[in-house]
Motif scaffolding. Structure first.
Motif, PDB file in Angstrom:
ATOM      1  N   LEU A   1      -8.322  -5.510  -0.040  1.00  0.00           N
ATOM      2  CA  LEU A   1      -7.282  -4.565  -0.413  1.00  0.00           C
ATOM      3  C   LEU A   1      -6.967  -4.639  -1.907  1.00  0.00           C
ATOM      4  O   LEU A   1      -6.629  -3.631  -2.526  1.00  0.00           O
ATOM      5  CB  LEU A   1      -6.014  -4.822   0.390  1.00  0.00           C
TER       6      LEU A   1
ATOM      7  N   ASP B   1      -7.083   5.409   4.129  1.00  0.00           N
ATOM      8  CA  ASP B   1      -8.214   4.673   3.542  1.00  0.00           C
ATOM      9  C   ASP B   1      -7.838   3.226   3.244  1.00  0.00           C
ATOM     10  O   ASP B   1      -8.593   2.297   3.546  1.00  0.00           O
ATOM     11  CB  ASP B   1      -8.688   5.345   2.253  1.00  0.00           C
ATOM     12  N   TYR B   2      -6.670   3.030   2.654  1.00  0.00           N
ATOM     13  CA  TYR B   2      -6.258   1.670   2.316  1.00  0.00           C
ATOM     14  C   TYR B   2      -5.979   0.835   3.559  1.00  0.00           C
ATOM     15  O   TYR B   2      -6.268  -0.364   3.583  1.00  0.00           O
ATOM     16  CB  TYR B   2      -5.051   1.678   1.376  1.00  0.00           C
TER      17      TYR B   2
ATOM     18  N   GLU C   1      -5.859   2.088  -7.441  1.00  0.00           N
ATOM     19  CA  GLU C   1      -4.618   2.852  -7.293  1.00  0.00           C
ATOM     20  C   GLU C   1      -3.705   2.628  -8.507  1.00  0.00           C
ATOM     21  O   GLU C   1      -3.106   3.570  -9.017  1.00  0.00           O
ATOM     22  CB  GLU C   1      -3.909   2.437  -6.003  1.00  0.00           C
TER      23      GLU C   1
ATOM     24  N   TYR D   1      -9.334  -0.291   4.650  1.00  0.00           N
ATOM     25  CA  TYR D   1      -9.795  -1.413   3.826  1.00  0.00           C
ATOM     26  C   TYR D   1      -9.143  -2.710   4.278  1.00  0.00           C
ATOM     27  O   TYR D   1      -9.793  -3.755   4.353  1.00  0.00           O
ATOM     28  CB  TYR D   1      -9.472  -1.193   2.341  1.00  0.00           C
ATOM     29  N   LEU D   2      -7.866  -2.638   4.569  1.00  0.00           N
ATOM     30  CA  LEU D   2      -7.127  -3.806   5.017  1.00  0.00           C
ATOM     31  C   LEU D   2      -7.680  -4.326   6.347  1.00  0.00           C
ATOM     32  O   LEU D   2      -7.928  -5.529   6.497  1.00  0.00           O
ATOM     33  CB  LEU D   2      -5.652  -3.452   5.159  1.00  0.00           C
TER      34      LEU D   2
ATOM     35  N   LYS E   1      -5.353   8.929   1.546  1.00  0.00           N
ATOM     36  CA  LYS E   1      -5.427   7.719   0.731  1.00  0.00           C
ATOM     37  C   LYS E   1      -4.775   6.536   1.457  1.00  0.00           C
ATOM     38  O   LYS E   1      -5.321   5.429   1.473  1.00  0.00           O
ATOM     39  CB  LYS E   1      -4.717   7.967  -0.607  1.00  0.00           C
TER      40      LYS E   1
ATOM     41  N   ILE F   1       0.846  -1.198   0.000  1.00  0.00           N
ATOM     42  CA  ILE F   1       0.000   0.000   0.000  1.00  0.00           C
ATOM     43  C   ILE F   1       0.877   1.242   0.000  1.00  0.00           C
ATOM     44  O   ILE F   1       0.647   2.185  -0.770  1.00  0.00           O
ATOM     45  CB  ILE F   1      -0.907   0.029   1.247  1.00  0.00           C
TER      46      ILE F   1
ATOM     47  N   GLY G   1      -8.966  -2.220  -3.855  1.00  0.00           N
ATOM     48  CA  GLY G   1      -8.438  -0.863  -3.699  1.00  0.00           C
ATOM     49  C   GLY G   1      -7.164  -0.663  -4.494  1.00  0.00           C
ATOM     50  O   GLY G   1      -6.954   0.400  -5.088  1.00  0.00           O
ATOM     51  N   CYS G   2      -6.311  -1.677  -4.523  1.00  0.00           N
ATOM     52  CA  CYS G   2      -5.052  -1.575  -5.269  1.00  0.00           C
ATOM     53  C   CYS G   2      -5.304  -1.474  -6.771  1.00  0.00           C
ATOM     54  O   CYS G   2      -4.548  -0.798  -7.481  1.00  0.00           O
ATOM     55  CB  CYS G   2      -4.159  -2.769  -4.962  1.00  0.00           C
TER      56      CYS G   2
ATOM     57  N   VAL H   1       0.856   4.135  -2.906  1.00  0.00           N
ATOM     58  CA  VAL H   1       0.447   5.510  -2.607  1.00  0.00           C
ATOM     59  C   VAL H   1       1.575   6.492  -2.923  1.00  0.00           C
ATOM     60  O   VAL H   1       1.339   7.560  -3.494  1.00  0.00           O
ATOM     61  CB  VAL H   1      -0.035   5.625  -1.143  1.00  0.00           C
TER      62      VAL H   1
END
Length: 162
Positions: free
Chosen positions: A105, A73-74, A112, A77-78, A70, A36, A108-109, A40
């Motif tokens: 995750l 946020d991740y 990103e 999520y994790l 950000k 992550i 989300g990735c 980011v």
């Protein structure tokens, strides 16, 4: 009096045990946290370079806030994925908390990585021909055309509002 002390000690042990288990879960997910962080930072780097290349107005404080937000946020999520795994999936024997966190995750990735590619393409002056969003909408349309059209409309309206 002794009963109150015992109850307080029992709660302390329960909370301490849960905190220890949560730290163990985070330790198990340490490479995801590192991933992550790298994503980011890469998005920040390419976003700044693309903004400067396009001669757009750039404020470091805003970019820094968005980057920190950000990352947080991740991490959320994790943690949510790990909690779903520990609370629901592991007791049902579906999958481990690590797998659940990785799936949560992973989505989300994908966003990103899509953002990083958009910045990199902008930086190099090329047009991006595909996106994760369009790929997922196309897959959804194959399964259920009405649902795919509805999701596409909502996402398009969301992009127009920004």
């Amino acid at each position: 009096m002794e009963q109150n002390v015992f109850q307080a000690t029992g709660k302390t042990i329960a909370v301490g045990g849960m905190a220890g288990e949560a730290l163990t879960a985070l330790y198990d997910l340490r490479w995801m946290i590192a991933f992550i962080f790298v994503l980011v930072v890469a998005d920040f780097w390419f976003g700044v370079k693309a903004s400067l290349a396009n001669k757009e107005k750039f404020r470091f404080s805003r970019a820094g806030r968005r980057t920190c937000n950000k990352f947080c946020d991740y991490i959320v999520y994790l943690i949510v994925g790990a909690l779903f795994g520990m609370a629901i999936f592991e007791p049902l024997g579906i999958c481990s908390h690590i797998t659940a966190a990785a799936v949560c995750l992973g989505l989300g990735c994908l966003w990103e990585i899509d953002s990083i590619m958009e910045h990199a393409c902008t930086l190099h002056g090329t047009k991006k021909h595909w996106s994760v969003k369009r790929l997922l909408i196309a897959l959804l349309k194959v399964k259920n055309p009405e649902a795919g059209a509805a999701v596409e409309e909502v996402l398009d309206n969301d992009n127009q509002d920004r």
